[in-house]
Design an enzyme around this catalytic site. Structure first.
Site, PDB file in Angstrom:
ATOM      1  N   ALA A   1      -4.811  -3.914   0.075  1.00  0.00           N
ATOM      2  CA  ALA A   1      -4.093  -3.239  -0.817  1.00  0.00           C
ATOM      3  C   ALA A   1      -2.993  -1.817  -0.584  1.00  0.00           C
ATOM      4  O   ALA A   1      -2.406  -1.103  -0.075  1.00  0.00           O
ATOM      5  CB  ALA A   1      -3.531  -3.834  -2.275  1.00  0.00           C
ATOM      6  N   TYR A   2      -4.147  -0.862  -0.910  1.00  0.00           N
ATOM      7  CA  TYR A   2      -4.258   0.134  -0.957  1.00  0.00           C
ATOM      8  C   TYR A   2      -4.239   0.433   0.439  1.00  0.00           C
ATOM      9  O   TYR A   2      -3.231   1.348   0.394  1.00  0.00           O
ATOM     10  CB  TYR A   2      -6.431   0.942  -0.969  1.00  0.00           C
ATOM     11  N   SER A   3      -4.975   0.300   1.825  1.00  0.00           N
ATOM     12  CA  SER A   3      -4.689   0.692   3.259  1.00  0.00           C
ATOM     13  C   SER A   3      -3.208   0.246   3.628  1.00  0.00           C
ATOM     14  O   SER A   3      -1.840   1.643   3.775  1.00  0.00           O
ATOM     15  CB  SER A   3      -5.260  -0.142   4.135  1.00  0.00           C
TER      16      SER A   3
ATOM     17  N   SER B   1      -0.341  -0.299   0.910  1.00  0.00           N
ATOM     18  CA  SER B   1       0.337   0.928   0.869  1.00  0.00           C
ATOM     19  C   SER B   1       0.201   2.141   0.633  1.00  0.00           C
ATOM     20  O   SER B   1       1.416   3.083   1.094  1.00  0.00           O
ATOM     21  CB  SER B   1       0.329   0.601  -1.174  1.00  0.00           C
ATOM     22  N   LYS B   2      -0.539   3.079   1.073  1.00  0.00           N
ATOM     23  CA  LYS B   2      -1.033   3.856   2.131  1.00  0.00           C
ATOM     24  C   LYS B   2       0.045   4.622   3.003  1.00  0.00           C
ATOM     25  O   LYS B   2       0.398   5.367   3.237  1.00  0.00           O
ATOM     26  CB  LYS B   2      -2.187   4.584   2.200  1.00  0.00           C
TER      27      LYS B   2
END
Length: 247
Positions: free
Chosen positions: A153-155, A157-158
């Site tokens: 999710a983090y990767s 989204s960034k």
């Protein structure tokens, strides 16, 4: 004269971590600053004795109408917007394989990390266009360039933030507005402190300098990117990775 004297700056995620340190640095250099964070109590604890230069706004950055109202409030008080620095972000659940990721959590991470940056940029750009000047900085991550296992999710989204930066940089390149991103590797923040130790070790082991970055290092680079002196770079993702990213 300071680079930010008489400039009006909005910093999101200003109540903690990178946003907090950047906001204090910009304030110390003479800017008027709109401080945005969902934690209004923390904003009031961290920002005191500079009421002339500060506008503290507690809001949910994932709600477009709240973002629009907050930006309007800054313009009504200070008259313009010169700089936007998007620091608000979360990692979400980590140390998970993709098939274990909760759809709900992934959507939450995207809403905070990507959609809030889209909403704030959308709200400030008309004001910057009216003045033929602006600086927008989206805080991305090395995870958005390379992908960190266990952090879908983090990767993702960034990576979306980096994609938006490239588009916006091209769209406004002739207007006096620059739009750039900053991609840190592991920076020692409360957000990182809350992550599983195994996840942090996985990320730190990839850094040739074999250490985390500091908040001061990140704030110094961010301040340069949004300064008037940084005038011929746009649509670019700056490295802050201790040698991990060399492109």
């Amino acid at each position: 004269m300071s680079s930010f004297s008489n400039q009006v700056v909005i910093v999101t995620g200003a109540a903690s971590g990178l946003g907090l340190v950047i906001a204090h640095k910009i304030l110390n250099e003479g800017a008027y600053v709109g401080l945005f964070d969902i934690n209004e109590k923390a904003l009031r604890e961290h920002f005191v004795d500079h009421e002339k230069y500060e506008e503290l706004i507690g809001l949910d950055l994932t709600v477009e109408s709240e973002v629009e109202a907050a930006v309007t409030r800054i313009v009504e008080r200070f008259g313009k917007i010169d700089v936007l620095i998007n620091c608000a972000g979360i990692t979400g659940a980590t140390n998970l394989k993709s098939h274990e990721v909760s759809t709900e959590n992934l959507q939450k991470v995207f809403n905070i990390n990507f959609m809030s940056s889209f909403y704030t940029a959308k709200a400030v750009l008309p004001h910057m266009l009216a003045n033929n000047y602006g600086r927008i900085l989206h805080i991305a991550s090395i995870a958005g360039k390379e992908g960190n296992a266990g952090m879908l999710a983090y990767s993702a989204s960034k990576a979306a933030v980096i994609g938006m930066t490239k588009v916006q940089g091209k769209e406004y390149a002739e207007t006096g507005i620059t739009v750039n991103a900053l991609a840190p590797a592991v920076i020692q923040t409360p957000l990182v402190d809350a992550m599983p130790e195994t996840q942090v070790k996985y990320m730190t082991d990839k850094i040739p300098m074999k250490r985390t970055g500091t908040l001061e290092e990140a704030a110094n680079m961010a301040a340069f990117i949004v300064s008037p002196e940084c005038s011929f770079t746009t649509g670019f993702t700056f490295d802050l990775s201790g040698g991990r990213a060399t492109y």
